[in-house]
Design an enzyme around this catalytic site. Sequence first.
Site, PDB file in Angstrom:
ATOM      1  N   TYR A 196      -7.102   2.178   6.049  1.00  0.00           N
ATOM      2  CA  TYR A 196      -6.233   1.030   5.764  1.00  0.00           C
ATOM      3  C   TYR A 196      -6.228  -0.043   6.851  1.00  0.00           C
ATOM      4  CZ  TYR A 196      -3.099   4.288   8.244  1.00  0.00           C
ATOM      5  OH  TYR A 196      -2.570   5.182   9.111  1.00  0.00           O
ATOM      6  N   CYS A 245      20.991  46.126 -18.358  1.00  0.00           N
ATOM      7  CA  CYS A 245      21.543  45.220 -17.337  1.00  0.00           C
ATOM      8  C   CYS A 245      22.121  43.967 -18.001  1.00  0.00           C
ATOM      9  CB  CYS A 245      20.464  44.827 -16.340  1.00  0.00           C
ATOM     10  SG  CYS A 245      20.954  43.487 -15.240  1.00  0.00           S
ATOM     11  N   LYS A 294      10.695   3.311   3.384  1.00  0.00           N
ATOM     12  CA  LYS A 294      10.718   4.777   3.292  1.00  0.00           C
ATOM     13  C   LYS A 294      11.425   5.209   2.016  1.00  0.00           C
ATOM     14  CE  LYS A 294       9.592   6.630   7.408  1.00  0.00           C
ATOM     15  NZ  LYS A 294       9.639   7.915   7.808  1.00  0.00           N
ATOM     16  N   CYS A 301      24.816  43.297 -10.838  1.00  0.00           N
ATOM     17  CA  CYS A 301      25.565  43.363 -12.097  1.00  0.00           C
ATOM     18  C   CYS A 301      26.573  44.511 -12.067  1.00  0.00           C
ATOM     19  CB  CYS A 301      24.608  43.546 -13.276  1.00  0.00           C
ATOM     20  SG  CYS A 301      23.972  45.205 -13.433  1.00  0.00           S
ATOM     21  N   GLU A 313       0.858  -1.195   0.000  1.00  0.00           N
ATOM     22  CA  GLU A 313       0.000   0.000   0.000  1.00  0.00           C
ATOM     23  C   GLU A 313       0.885   1.233   0.000  1.00  0.00           C
ATOM     24  OE1 GLU A 313      -2.311  -0.130   3.569  1.00  0.00           O
ATOM     25  OE2 GLU A 313      -3.202  -2.060   3.069  1.00  0.00           O
ATOM     26  N   LYS A 344       2.226   4.613   1.538  1.00  0.00           N
ATOM     27  CA  LYS A 344       2.319   5.159   2.890  1.00  0.00           C
ATOM     28  C   LYS A 344       1.960   6.640   2.804  1.00  0.00           C
ATOM     29  CE  LYS A 344       5.504   5.395   6.856  1.00  0.00           C
ATOM     30  NZ  LYS A 344       4.783   6.453   7.457  1.00  0.00           N
ATOM     31  N   CYS A 366      15.240  44.819 -11.345  1.00  0.00           N
ATOM     32  CA  CYS A 366      16.244  45.707 -11.903  1.00  0.00           C
ATOM     33  C   CYS A 366      15.602  46.306 -13.154  1.00  0.00           C
ATOM     34  CB  CYS A 366      17.491  44.917 -12.267  1.00  0.00           C
ATOM     35  SG  CYS A 366      18.641  45.870 -13.258  1.00  0.00           S
ATOM     36  N   CYS A 418      21.488  46.245  -7.990  1.00  0.00           N
ATOM     37  CA  CYS A 418      21.594  45.045  -8.816  1.00  0.00           C
ATOM     38  C   CYS A 418      23.036  44.531  -8.719  1.00  0.00           C
ATOM     39  CB  CYS A 418      21.256  45.388 -10.269  1.00  0.00           C
ATOM     40  SG  CYS A 418      21.401  43.984 -11.394  1.00  0.00           S
ATOM     41  N   ASP A 466       1.338  10.320   3.726  1.00  0.00           N
ATOM     42  CA  ASP A 466       2.025  11.197   4.682  1.00  0.00           C
ATOM     43  C   ASP A 466       1.021  12.175   5.281  1.00  0.00           C
ATOM     44  OD1 ASP A 466       4.017  12.264   6.159  1.00  0.00           O
ATOM     45  OD2 ASP A 466       4.989  13.331   4.512  1.00  0.00           O
TER      46      ASP A 466
HETATM   47  S1  IVH Z   1      -0.655   0.499   8.783  1.00  0.00           S
HETATM   48  C1  IVH Z   1      -0.290  -1.583  12.815  1.00  0.00           C
HETATM   49  N1  IVH Z   1      -0.869   1.532   6.390  1.00  0.00           N
HETATM   50  O1  IVH Z   1       2.423   5.342   8.873  1.00  0.00           O
HETATM   51  C2  IVH Z   1      -0.058  -0.893  11.528  1.00  0.00           C
HETATM   52  N2  IVH Z   1       0.009   2.887   8.127  1.00  0.00           N
HETATM   53  O2  IVH Z   1       4.985   4.946  10.249  1.00  0.00           O
HETATM   54  C3  IVH Z   1      -0.726   0.386  11.435  1.00  0.00           C
HETATM   55  N3  IVH Z   1       0.542   5.170   7.434  1.00  0.00           N
HETATM   56  O3  IVH Z   1       1.131   5.150  12.117  1.00  0.00           O
HETATM   57  C4  IVH Z   1      -0.318   1.234  10.311  1.00  0.00           C
HETATM   58  N4  IVH Z   1      -0.089   4.959   5.348  1.00  0.00           N
HETATM   59  O4  IVH Z   1       0.053   6.818  10.433  1.00  0.00           O
HETATM   60  C5  IVH Z   1      -0.485   1.736   7.663  1.00  0.00           C
HETATM   61  N5  IVH Z   1      -1.155   2.334   4.236  1.00  0.00           N
HETATM   62  C6  IVH Z   1      -0.788   2.529   5.495  1.00  0.00           C
HETATM   63  C7  IVH Z   1      -0.292   3.772   5.946  1.00  0.00           C
HETATM   64  C8  IVH Z   1       0.116   3.906   7.266  1.00  0.00           C
HETATM   65  C9  IVH Z   1       0.395   5.779   6.260  1.00  0.00           C
HETATM   66  C10 IVH Z   1       1.107   5.811   8.636  1.00  0.00           C
HETATM   67  C11 IVH Z   1       0.342   5.555   9.899  1.00  0.00           C
HETATM   68  C12 IVH Z   1       1.312   4.840  10.785  1.00  0.00           C
HETATM   69  C13 IVH Z   1       2.622   5.332  10.258  1.00  0.00           C
HETATM   70  C14 IVH Z   1       3.749   4.406  10.639  1.00  0.00           C
END
Ligand code: IVH
Length: 682
Positions: free
Chosen positions: A223, A434, A316, A412, A113, A115, A429, A410, A117
């Site tokens: 998720y 120039c 990451k 120059c 999945e 991640k 400028c 400026c 932010d």
């Molecule tokens: S699963 C027990 N799935 O990342 C597992 N977390 O660094 C629970 N996050 O605390 C997390 N996307 O805030 C999961 N697809 C995803 C996610 C995700 C973002 C965040 C979440 C978690 C943090 C961990």
Amino acid sequence: MAEDPQERIAALRAEINRHNIAYHTNDAPEIPDIEFDLLVRELRELEERHPELVDAESPTQGVGSATSATFAPVTHAVPMMSLDNAMDVDELQAWGERVSRGLDGEPARFICELKIDGLAMSLRYERGALVTAATRGDGRTGEDVTANVRTISDIPHQIEGAPPVFEVRGEVYMPVSAFDAYNQAATEAGERTLVNPRNAAAGSLRQKDSAVTARRSLAFWAYDVGEVSGDAGTDIAAADHMAMLTTIEQLGLPVNPAIRTVDTIDDVFEFCQHWADHRHDLDYDIDGVVVKVDSADQRRRLGFTSRAPRWAIAFKFPPEERTTRLVDIQVSVGRTGRATPFAVLEPVFVGGSTVSMATLHNQDQVRLKDVRPGDVVVVRKAGDVIPEVVGPVLSERPADSKPWDFPSLCPCSLLSTLVRVDGEADTRCVEAACPFQRDQRIIYWATRGAMDIEGLGERTVAQLTAAGLVSDVADLYRLDVDMVEALEGFARISAEKLISAIDASRSQPAWRVLTGFGIKHLGPSASQSLAVAFGNVRAVLSATDVERDKVDGVGSVISASIAAWFDMESNRELVDRLEANGVRLDVVDPALIPDETIAATLDGHVVVITGNVPGYTRDGAKAAVVARGGTSPGSVSKSTTVLVVGEGAGASKLTKAEQLGVPQIDADAFETLLETGEIPPS
Ligand code: IVH
């Protein structure tokens, strides 16, 4: 640097705790995530080497930070865990091996999945009604932000068919388009901009007034589940991960579509690489990929460590933000005279390359961010975007630092005065002679989007102008091989190459000449429309505003700007001299003319394209429209027939199309549009 481990551990714990509070409680992180992760890693490694110094209070033992006093505490029925990180492919492989060992060699299926932010959120539904929305907090106790979360339109207040107690977990985030719109408005109002979408989402959720949250256009991806009770619930909680996500989605909560099921770590890594390359195609920030073992049974067998599940890992992405020392602030002058402050940095590897300069945008931004020479600053480089200074790390500011003042002259050799017109963000400028502006105009003429003269970059232009050989773009066409060869660093062969590239540019299409002038507001797209409508450069320049306004994608602003440019004696002379030096002003770009051999399915259609259409270059997609009798201007207007939305589409075009009720189709439907000229329902 042999520091006493006990002292180093104490220092690291104090620093990590401070950053935890800044990040989780105050929503005001001082340092990028990667640097925080590195501190935690160092601490964890030291604690592993010195088990006698491990302490239950150490930040390595918990998740995140405690809550603030503003919102009521909520105890999570099922703790909200964190995830362990893998920073590279080796760490990902190592996790795969741990999983395999934990399952006695039994193969596992993985769900990949994105991640997201944003901010972890637990939504609790009782008998189908949303009763509590809580942040993660320290994993056991979070904060009650229900009133604010209710303003998020993705999140239903009521769901049907859910178990009596049903907790859904996911990420609240701010779409990048909403973030950009907010910052644009803030910049125009002279207010401080938000640092990044995650921070913006966190700050928005902590508003005391939910009406403020409502205006921030937050969104949600689910998720996971927390506590789930009752008969139906037992199924959901005991289901395999993919099946659980399907159920969550069927109950009406948004689940991110970019999910893949794979059987090997190699395939996991391929998914990670794909999204590391395409992260900026999305309208939300992601900072990695979360990999989870699918089978509920295998998850049970793998279990948890004190802070994270063994059955999941967060891969990451390489960081897009790092800290470094700002050595100096200088000002560069562009072709229009705009003076842009930029930071000279101690080189730092960020966003995939080493950065030693970063933009500071304008005078107000330097003042609002209060960055000063000598500061440690956060530098951001995201995708193809120019690196920028996000802000200073105030805790590391030298005691004797002083605010930076915008220069009045400026840089120059003419040392002309820099002027800031009231009500404008830019300082300029205004000296026509120039040398910086002159060089930049020549460099722009040669760029790929204009006359596309290979080998004529910043350095060569500076040499040509310094030697007095060139003072405007028309002079380029009077150069010969001997003149260039006499410049430092040029051999006969490289001089010949440059001259032949300049020579070839004499017959570039008219729209490229128009673009190359660098007339304010006139970009390649409007230049193309104008060149098609008028046939040659002179006709475009000497047309009346009314005549030019009739062309699709050309408004009164562009038209007036062209008129003002051609009104100047020096510019009219430039056009004459270009022509006298053999530059053609009437070349038609074949890619912009309808192709007689292809059916004119798009006759009369105005097709605007935003983002990438797979299988086409940007120009290629436009050419395909034109070949079929349509036009393809660069902006959405009343007359737009359809907007084609490709990968990484620009938010402003989408918004405009929505406002004007222009139909939108995705890139997959583009072929059908070309073939039939009909707009398929999206
Ligand atoms: S699963 C027990 N799935 O990342 C597992 N977390 O660094 C629970 N996050 O605390 C997390 N996307 O805030 C999961 N697809 C995803 C996610 C995700 C973002 C965040 C979440 C978690 C943090 C961990």
